[in-house]
Design a protein around this motif. Structure first.
Motif, mmCIF file in Angstrom:
data_model
loop_
_atom_site.group_PDB
_atom_site.id
_atom_site.type_symbol
_atom_site.label_atom_id
_atom_site.label_comp_id
_atom_site.label_asym_id
_atom_site.label_seq_id
_atom_site.Cartn_x
_atom_site.Cartn_y
_atom_site.Cartn_z
ATOM 1 N N ARG A 149 41.648 40.580 35.872
ATOM 2 C CA ARG A 149 40.253 39.805 35.982
ATOM 3 C C ARG A 149 40.149 38.436 35.300
ATOM 4 O O ARG A 149 39.834 37.617 35.960
ATOM 5 C CB ARG A 149 39.106 40.828 35.009
ATOM 6 N N PRO B 26 33.312 43.405 37.359
ATOM 7 C CA PRO B 26 33.633 42.563 38.777
ATOM 8 C C PRO B 26 32.316 42.911 39.822
ATOM 9 O O PRO B 26 31.994 41.769 40.567
ATOM 10 C CB PRO B 26 34.875 43.073 38.926
ATOM 11 N N ARG C 122 29.677 39.776 39.674
ATOM 12 C CA ARG C 122 29.706 38.517 39.697
ATOM 13 C C ARG C 122 29.140 37.955 40.691
ATOM 14 O O ARG C 122 29.481 36.532 40.554
ATOM 15 C CB ARG C 122 31.467 38.412 39.870
ATOM 16 N N TYR D 176 32.523 38.642 35.836
ATOM 17 C CA TYR D 176 33.819 39.232 36.428
ATOM 18 C C TYR D 176 34.681 40.148 35.364
ATOM 19 O O TYR D 176 35.304 41.105 35.756
ATOM 20 C CB TYR D 176 34.739 38.300 37.013
ATOM 21 N N GLU D 177 34.633 39.567 34.074
ATOM 22 C CA GLU D 177 35.649 40.053 33.054
ATOM 23 C C GLU D 177 35.024 41.497 32.567
ATOM 24 O O GLU D 177 35.662 42.374 32.267
ATOM 25 C CB GLU D 177 35.919 39.103 32.088
#
Length: 129
Positions: free
Chosen positions: A44, A97, A100, A93-94
């Protein structure tokens, strides 16, 4: 033009931070170079860096064109939207996800606005010459 250059430099600093995080994640999650797959969190973080690089290919020339052909002061509006969008994209996203999209949309739309508005301004200038 100074505002555009400052925004571009901030975007490059942001990218360097994202790149540094990839190196940190490689060490933390044991993903030795040149591998780009391994631990899900590493992947990620890596994707944030790669996606940001892909967007910078549009952002940098679009920012310069907008500053030259549209307005050298108001370039900060889409520029800041891009930078904030990249931060949101990275954070979401981290962690998750599937969330995002808002951050991606902010950055992508900032690029679209700068490209299309610059192209319109250039077209008008060429047609009136």
């Amino acid at each position: 033009m100074e505002i555009a250059i400052a925004i571009i430099l901030l975007a490059l600093i942001q990218y360097m931070i994202f790149s540094g995080r990839v190196g940190w994640a490689r060490a933390k999650y044991g993903v030795a170079a040149p591998k780009t797959v391994g631990h899900e969190i590493f992947e990620r973080i890596y994707r944030v860096q790669v996606n940001t690089l892909e967007q910078l290919m549009i952002f940098i020339p679009a920012t310069l064109a907008f500053s030259i052909y549209v307005h050298s002061f108001w370039v900060w509006v889409p520029g800041v939207a891009f930078l904030l969008g990249r931060i949101l994209f990275a954070r979401f996203y981290e962690r998750a996800p599937e969330k995002r999209a808002v951050g991606f949309a902010m950055g992508f739309l900032a690029n679209v606005v700068m490209v299309l508005w610059s192209l319109t301004a250039i077209s008008i200038s060429l047609l009136s010459a």
